[in-house]
Design an enzyme around this catalytic site. Structure first.
Site, PDB file in Angstrom:
ATOM      1  N   GLY A  78      27.265  52.403  75.795  1.00  0.00           N
ATOM      2  CA  GLY A  78      28.653  52.843  75.956  1.00  0.00           C
ATOM      3  C   GLY A  78      28.828  53.646  77.235  1.00  0.00           C
ATOM      4  O   GLY A  78      29.862  53.537  77.915  1.00  0.00           O
ATOM      5  N   ASN A 159      34.350  61.944  69.108  1.00  0.00           N
ATOM      6  CA  ASN A 159      33.017  61.942  68.508  1.00  0.00           C
ATOM      7  C   ASN A 159      32.661  63.231  67.797  1.00  0.00           C
ATOM      8  O   ASN A 159      31.736  63.264  66.996  1.00  0.00           O
ATOM      9  CB  ASN A 159      31.950  61.634  69.573  1.00  0.00           C
ATOM     10  CG  ASN A 159      32.156  62.418  70.843  1.00  0.00           C
ATOM     11  OD1 ASN A 159      33.202  62.347  71.473  1.00  0.00           O
ATOM     12  ND2 ASN A 159      31.157  63.183  71.224  1.00  0.00           N
ATOM     13  N   GLN A 187      33.314  55.456  69.277  1.00  0.00           N
ATOM     14  CA  GLN A 187      33.279  55.954  67.890  1.00  0.00           C
ATOM     15  C   GLN A 187      34.184  55.144  66.973  1.00  0.00           C
ATOM     16  O   GLN A 187      34.014  55.161  65.751  1.00  0.00           O
ATOM     17  CB  GLN A 187      33.700  57.427  67.840  1.00  0.00           C
ATOM     18  CG  GLN A 187      32.690  58.381  68.449  1.00  0.00           C
ATOM     19  CD  GLN A 187      31.391  58.475  67.649  1.00  0.00           C
ATOM     20  OE1 GLN A 187      31.363  58.252  66.430  1.00  0.00           O
ATOM     21  NE2 GLN A 187      30.308  58.815  68.316  1.00  0.00           N
ATOM     22  N   SER A 207      29.734  50.549  71.933  1.00  0.00           N
ATOM     23  CA  SER A 207      28.277  50.699  71.887  1.00  0.00           C
ATOM     24  C   SER A 207      27.765  50.307  70.504  1.00  0.00           C
ATOM     25  O   SER A 207      28.264  50.810  69.493  1.00  0.00           O
ATOM     26  CB  SER A 207      27.923  52.155  72.180  1.00  0.00           C
ATOM     27  OG  SER A 207      26.540  52.327  72.149  1.00  0.00           O
ATOM     28  N   HIS A 209      25.010  50.824  68.737  1.00  0.00           N
ATOM     29  CA  HIS A 209      24.223  51.668  67.817  1.00  0.00           C
ATOM     30  C   HIS A 209      25.071  52.593  66.959  1.00  0.00           C
ATOM     31  O   HIS A 209      24.559  53.254  66.060  1.00  0.00           O
ATOM     32  CB  HIS A 209      23.136  52.449  68.581  1.00  0.00           C
ATOM     33  CG  HIS A 209      23.633  53.594  69.431  1.00  0.00           C
ATOM     34  ND1 HIS A 209      23.519  54.890  69.017  1.00  0.00           N
ATOM     35  CD2 HIS A 209      24.200  53.635  70.649  1.00  0.00           C
ATOM     36  CE1 HIS A 209      23.992  55.694  69.972  1.00  0.00           C
ATOM     37  NE2 HIS A 209      24.404  54.948  70.980  1.00  0.00           N
ATOM     38  N   THR A 245      18.905  41.410  83.682  1.00  0.00           N
ATOM     39  CA  THR A 245      18.514  40.486  82.613  1.00  0.00           C
ATOM     40  C   THR A 245      19.126  40.945  81.289  1.00  0.00           C
ATOM     41  O   THR A 245      19.032  42.118  80.926  1.00  0.00           O
ATOM     42  CB  THR A 245      16.981  40.425  82.507  1.00  0.00           C
ATOM     43  OG1 THR A 245      16.484  39.978  83.761  1.00  0.00           O
ATOM     44  CG2 THR A 245      16.525  39.488  81.401  1.00  0.00           C
ATOM     45  N   CYS A 332      23.485  71.639  72.692  1.00  0.00           N
ATOM     46  CA  CYS A 332      22.113  72.050  72.995  1.00  0.00           C
ATOM     47  C   CYS A 332      21.297  70.900  73.557  1.00  0.00           C
ATOM     48  O   CYS A 332      20.371  71.105  74.327  1.00  0.00           O
ATOM     49  CB  CYS A 332      21.429  72.616  71.764  1.00  0.00           C
ATOM     50  SG  CYS A 332      21.285  71.443  70.441  1.00  0.00           S
TER      51      CYS A 332
HETATM   52  N1  PLP Z   1      31.603  57.736  74.136  1.00  0.00           N
HETATM   53  C1  PLP Z   1      31.614  58.326  72.939  1.00  0.00           C
HETATM   54  C2  PLP Z   1      32.913  58.735  72.328  1.00  0.00           C
HETATM   55  C3  PLP Z   1      30.406  58.566  72.264  1.00  0.00           C
HETATM   56  O1  PLP Z   1      30.420  59.165  71.080  1.00  0.00           O
HETATM   57  C4  PLP Z   1      29.194  58.168  72.881  1.00  0.00           C
HETATM   58  C5  PLP Z   1      27.890  58.446  72.231  1.00  0.00           C
HETATM   59  O2  PLP Z   1      27.738  59.420  71.525  1.00  0.00           O
HETATM   60  C6  PLP Z   1      29.257  57.526  74.124  1.00  0.00           C
HETATM   61  C7  PLP Z   1      30.466  57.326  74.722  1.00  0.00           C
HETATM   62  C8  PLP Z   1      28.013  57.036  74.801  1.00  0.00           C
HETATM   63  O3  PLP Z   1      27.517  55.894  74.185  1.00  0.00           O
HETATM   64  P1  PLP Z   1      25.981  55.445  74.374  1.00  0.00           P
HETATM   65  O4  PLP Z   1      25.174  56.328  73.489  1.00  0.00           O
HETATM   66  O5  PLP Z   1      25.940  54.030  73.939  1.00  0.00           O
HETATM   67  O6  PLP Z   1      25.670  55.607  75.810  1.00  0.00           O
END
Ligand code: PLP
Length: 392
Positions: A78, A159, A187, A207, A209, A245, A332
């Site tokens: 992301g 987030n 999110q 993203s 994950h 790749t 942190c």
């Molecule tokens: N944007 C938001 C709102 C997120 O919560 C996060 C990850 O915590 C990201 C971007 C970044 O995503 P990635 O962990 O895939 O780099």
């Protein structure tokens, strides 16, 4: 989601940080690690199989968000999608003399730091303030748009506190003004409905994950013929727009995870909200506690609370010892113990922002775990306050 790591029972309640991969996702990925491990640019069979699977995944993903397959560009995460959309668009628009960007002050650092980098290149950035619930209004965006505005970038859902921004309405304001609109939906994807056409979204970062897919893969949705300046120089992958790749197995896993999430969205959302509301009700019994953010327009699995006189880090460490894995408002991880910019932006005093706890439940959590979380947090707050280790 109770797991046993080295004989210790763990309750994982940090699903906004990342999620456990689904079995269906792992199964979908395995053939692309064991059999069809070819480079997707290669001409022989295992390469062609990989290439075809990527193109199929592109179509599957596009369908879920109502986009065209050719509007999906795979990225490594992301963060990369955010960087590409923001810096690539800004630098392209600068050629037309447009050097102004609009964002909010509660964005993820992938967005905020991209904007800060552009400021150093001479761009001007307007950081819209949010209200006490963490909300931006379409009117605020409309008022901030200028002749030289290149891009508006506002997140779909936050987030830390989970507030859901009115992206469709913000997108409408941008479209009417002829300004490009990007949303960080990292999110939101897999949890909230997404229809890029109906929601007037020109670019969107996702993203895998965060919705039970693999780490290290994401995508940028980019409306037809709208190409941010190239960010990754190299080979001709992604139709010449993003070199490197392809993470074949990751892309297949992401498509599977997004489809699963879309299929089960209503059911999952109801379960998550029920668990989250139960935890919230239980933790509000703690004296001097408060819920941070928007309780009406909020991600179903997100709960952010503050407990006065409690240091967030001490709370987290004690919870970890009890097997509960959650997160706090202090950044942190980035080496700073400052309270989160999001909690300060919604007006929390420094001390309360410091004592915040983020619990984010996911599809593998259970009601029994919700009850254990309540017990563990109540006990820990009482211990910390009683020990005199609490902040004064
Ligand atoms: N944007 C938001 C709102 C997120 O919560 C996060 C990850 O915590 C990201 C971007 C970044 O995503 P990635 O962990 O895939 O780099």
């Amino acid at each position: 989601m109770e797991t046993e790591i080295m004989d210790k029972k763990i309750i994982y309640a940090d699903n906004a940080a990342t999620t456990r991969m689904s079995d269906s996702v792992i199964e979908a990925m395995l053939p692309y690690m064991k059999e069809y491990y070819g480079n997707a640019s290669a001409v022989y069979r295992i390469g062609r199989e990989a290439h075809q699977a990527i193109e199929k995944a592109r179509k599957r993903i596009a369908k879920v968000i109502n986009a065209g397959a050719m509007d999906i560009y795979f990225t490594s995460c992301g963060t990369e999608a955010d960087n590409w959309a923001i810096k690539g668009t800004a630098r392209k628009m600068a050629e037309e003399g447009k050097k102004h960007i609009i964002t909010s002050n509660i964005e993820h650092h992938a967005v905020l730091h991209s904007c800060a980098a552009l400021e150093k290149e001479g761009f001007e950035v307007t950081y819209l303030p949010v209200d006490e619930k963490g909300m931006i209004t379409p009117e605020q965006v409309g008022e901030a748009i200028r002749e030289d505005t290149a891009l508006v970038t506002i997140m779909y859902a936050n987030n830390e506190i989970g507030s859901i921004e009115p992206v469709a309405e913000i997108g409408r304001v941008c479209r009417d003004a002829g300004v490009l609109f990007h949303t960080d939906a990292v999110q939101a994807a897999g949890i909230l409905p997404i229809d890029v056409r109906e929601q007037n979204i020109d670019m969107m970062s996702v993203s895998a994950h965060k919705f039970n897919g693999p780490k290290g893969v994401g995508f940028l949705y980019c409306k037809r013929n709208l190409h941010p300046q190239i960010f990754m120089d190299g080979g001709a992958q992604e139709r010449g727009h993003r070199a490197g790749t392809e993470n074949v197995a990751g892309i297949i896993g992401m498509a599977q995870a997004l489809e699963d999430a879309a299929r089960d969205r209503d059911e999952n959302a109801a379960r998550l909200a029920a668990m989250r509301d139960r935890i919230q009700a239980g933790l509000l019994e703690i004296p001097d506690s408060r819920v941070n953010g928007n309780q009406e327009k909020r991600l179903p699995g997100t709960l952010n609370m503050s407990f006065s006189k409690i240091d967030g880090q001490s709370l987290l460490f004690s919870l970890d010892l009890k097997g509960v894995e959650a997160s706090s408002g202090s950044a942190c991880a980035s080496g700073s113990l400052d309270p989160s910019h999001v909690l300060l932006a919604i007006g929390l005093p420094y001390e309360q922002a410091h004592g915040s706890l983020r619990i984010t439940v996911g599809k593998y959590n259970t009601m029994e775990e919700a009850d254990e979380i309540i017990r563990a947090v109540k006990e820990t707050v009482a211990e910390l306050r009683g020990q005199g280790t609490a902040l004064s």
